[in-house]
Write an enzyme that holds these catalytic residues in place. Structure first.
Site, short mmCIF file in Angstrom:
data_model
loop_
_atom_site.label_atom_id
_atom_site.label_comp_id
_atom_site.label_asym_id
_atom_site.label_seq_id
_atom_site.Cartn_x
_atom_site.Cartn_y
_atom_site.Cartn_z
N ARG A 172 0.84 -1.20 0.00
CA ARG A 172 0.00 0.00 0.00
C ARG A 172 0.88 1.25 0.00
O ARG A 172 0.64 2.21 -0.74
CB ARG A 172 -0.92 -0.01 1.22
CG ARG A 172 -2.00 1.07 1.19
CD ARG A 172 -2.75 1.08 2.50
NE ARG A 172 -3.41 -0.17 2.77
CZ ARG A 172 -4.66 -0.46 2.41
NH1 ARG A 172 -5.36 0.43 1.74
NH2 ARG A 172 -5.20 -1.61 2.72
N ILE A 173 1.94 1.23 0.83
CA ILE A 173 2.84 2.38 0.87
C ILE A 173 3.66 2.45 -0.41
O ILE A 173 3.85 3.53 -0.98
CB ILE A 173 3.75 2.30 2.11
CG1 ILE A 173 2.92 2.42 3.38
CG2 ILE A 173 4.83 3.37 2.06
CD1 ILE A 173 3.67 2.08 4.65
N ASP A 192 8.48 -6.78 -7.02
CA ASP A 192 7.48 -7.39 -6.15
C ASP A 192 7.09 -8.73 -6.77
O ASP A 192 6.58 -8.75 -7.89
CB ASP A 192 6.25 -6.49 -6.00
CG ASP A 192 5.30 -6.98 -4.91
OD1 ASP A 192 4.94 -8.18 -4.95
OD2 ASP A 192 4.94 -6.18 -4.03
N ALA A 249 10.26 0.57 6.08
CA ALA A 249 9.38 -0.59 6.26
C ALA A 249 9.61 -1.20 7.64
O ALA A 249 8.99 -0.79 8.62
CB ALA A 249 9.63 -1.60 5.14
N ARG A 250 10.50 -2.16 7.72
CA ARG A 250 10.89 -2.78 8.99
C ARG A 250 12.39 -3.04 8.93
O ARG A 250 12.94 -3.41 7.89
CB ARG A 250 10.15 -4.10 9.23
CG ARG A 250 8.67 -3.94 9.54
CD ARG A 250 8.44 -3.28 10.90
NE ARG A 250 7.03 -3.21 11.27
CZ ARG A 250 6.23 -2.20 11.01
NH1 ARG A 250 6.70 -1.16 10.32
NH2 ARG A 250 4.97 -2.21 11.40
N GLU A 278 14.77 -2.15 16.84
CA GLU A 278 14.08 -0.89 16.54
C GLU A 278 14.83 0.31 17.11
O GLU A 278 14.94 1.33 16.46
CB GLU A 278 12.66 -0.94 17.13
CG GLU A 278 11.83 0.30 16.89
CD GLU A 278 11.42 0.48 15.43
OE1 GLU A 278 11.19 1.63 15.03
OE2 GLU A 278 11.31 -0.53 14.71
N HIS A 297 11.69 6.30 13.66
CA HIS A 297 10.40 5.76 13.23
C HIS A 297 9.34 6.86 13.19
O HIS A 297 8.24 6.72 13.74
CB HIS A 297 9.95 4.62 14.15
CG HIS A 297 9.06 3.63 13.46
ND1 HIS A 297 8.93 2.32 13.88
CD2 HIS A 297 8.24 3.75 12.39
CE1 HIS A 297 8.07 1.69 13.10
NE2 HIS A 297 7.63 2.53 12.18
#
Length: 339
Positions: A172-173, A192, A249-250, A278, A297
């Site tokens: 979505r992003i 993707d 993202a992560r 994180e 973040h």
């Protein structure tokens, strides 16, 4: 107390301490009170051991309005909510609190992931354009030298005209980023594995090819077992000298141990809004490397951007109250490929 003939759905706010105060304005609370039978001042922080007032509201609730810090909806929690029919999540991912028990009981779920995607995409667009202009490097060099420099002589490789940008993940992003990049004179690549046809003006390529051809690589894939460390040693080594890696993202999607030598040598640049862990350790070189922009973040919704998520969530509550389907329903199968 509303009369028993009131046919508006009963709703309970369930989220972490302090979240509702930042998420909801007085107008939001007034709208909730108009749409549902709810006490907008009552927020259940822990559904595993709710106080008497929250327990009574949970027992009556047809809807939960959740956000960050929501209690996982385990079978034990759901047993306390026999009338629950839907969960409206005023944030992005629902993986933290929506359990298999929710799907087994037929509970509908919707999320404000679309609203949260926009600020991340905006942050990414800014990072891409600033990386193309080498803003981080030139700003730090300017501050250190504090004198006129032959910037024009140094800037032969700078600029955003026909620069190649690689987008990893049509999430979505990722799709919002592709939309925002459309007006610019850029060559855009996309990787993707679930996409068979790229949007107009975008070239669909393999991950290794994307990394080898792109001077800016931006990561937007979901955190899944298949995406763990997907930007690894070979992908980083393939990136051209002077390229920039952007990760919103992560942190687990990038092999930071493999990335650090490229950053220490100055061969690559990075914009990292997420890391693994994180919070980097206090001695992490990411804090001090001059070619790294490390942010805590902040790409996702913050401040008044939370109100956009609340707006979307209340639109979903209104649809439910009118007997209409959710516009942004989340299904169990979606979580196999999304954050």
């Amino acid at each position: 107390m509303h009369p028993t003939t009131d046919n508006r759905p009963a709703l309970l706010l369930a989220m972490g301490p302090g979240v509702a105060e930042r998420l909801l304005t007085e107008d939001h609370r007034a709208r909730l009170a108009a749409l549902t039978r709810t006490d907008p001042s009552l927020v259940a922080h822990d559904l595993t051991a709710p106080g008497p007032e929250a327990a009574a509201a949970l027992a009556e609730a047809e809807l939960l309005l959740t956000c960050w810090g929501a209690t996982p909806l385990t079978p034990e929690v759901l047993d306390r909510a026999p009338r629950l029919r839907a969960v409206v999540h005023a944030a992005g991912s629902v993986k933290h609190h929506i359990t298999d028990a929710c799907w087994a009981r037929g509970i509908q779920v919707t999320s404000a992931a679309a609203a949260n995607a926009l600020p991340v995409a905006e942050y990414t667009l800014a990072a891409i354009l600033l990386a193309g202009k080498r803003v981080l490097r030139s700003a730090r060099q300017y501050a250190e030298l504090r004198t006129d420099q032959a910037w024009i002589a140094e800037s032969a490789s700078w600029g955003n005209y026909r620069r190649t940008v690689g987008i990893v993940g049509a999430s979505r992003i990722g799709r919002r980023v592709l939309d925002l990049l459309r007006p610019f004179d850029l060559q855009v690549l996309l990787h993707d594995p679930y996409v068979t046809a790229a949007p107009p003006g975008v070239e669909l390529v393999g991950l290794d090819e994307l990394c080898a051809r792109s001077t800016i690589v931006s990561v937007h894939a979901p955190q899944l077992p298949a995406t763990y460390r997907m930007i690894g040693a070979s992908q980083l080594a393939a990136m051209p000298d002077g390229a920039t890696l952007i990760n919103t993202a992560r942190g687990s999607l990038v092999d930071e141990d493999a990335l650090l030598p490229h950053l220490r040598s100055g061969r690559l640049h990075a914009v990292l809004d997420v890391t693994d862990p994180e919070l980097p350790t206090p001695d992490s070189p990411l804090y001090e490397l001059p070619n790294v922009l490390l942010t805590p973040h902040v790409a996702g919704s913050l401040g008044n951007e939370l109100h956009r998520m609340a707006d979307q969530a209340l639109e979903e509550v209104a649809r439910y109250a009118r007997g209409e389907p959710f516009a942004e329903e989340v299904r169990a199968s979606d979580l196999q490929r999304s954050a």
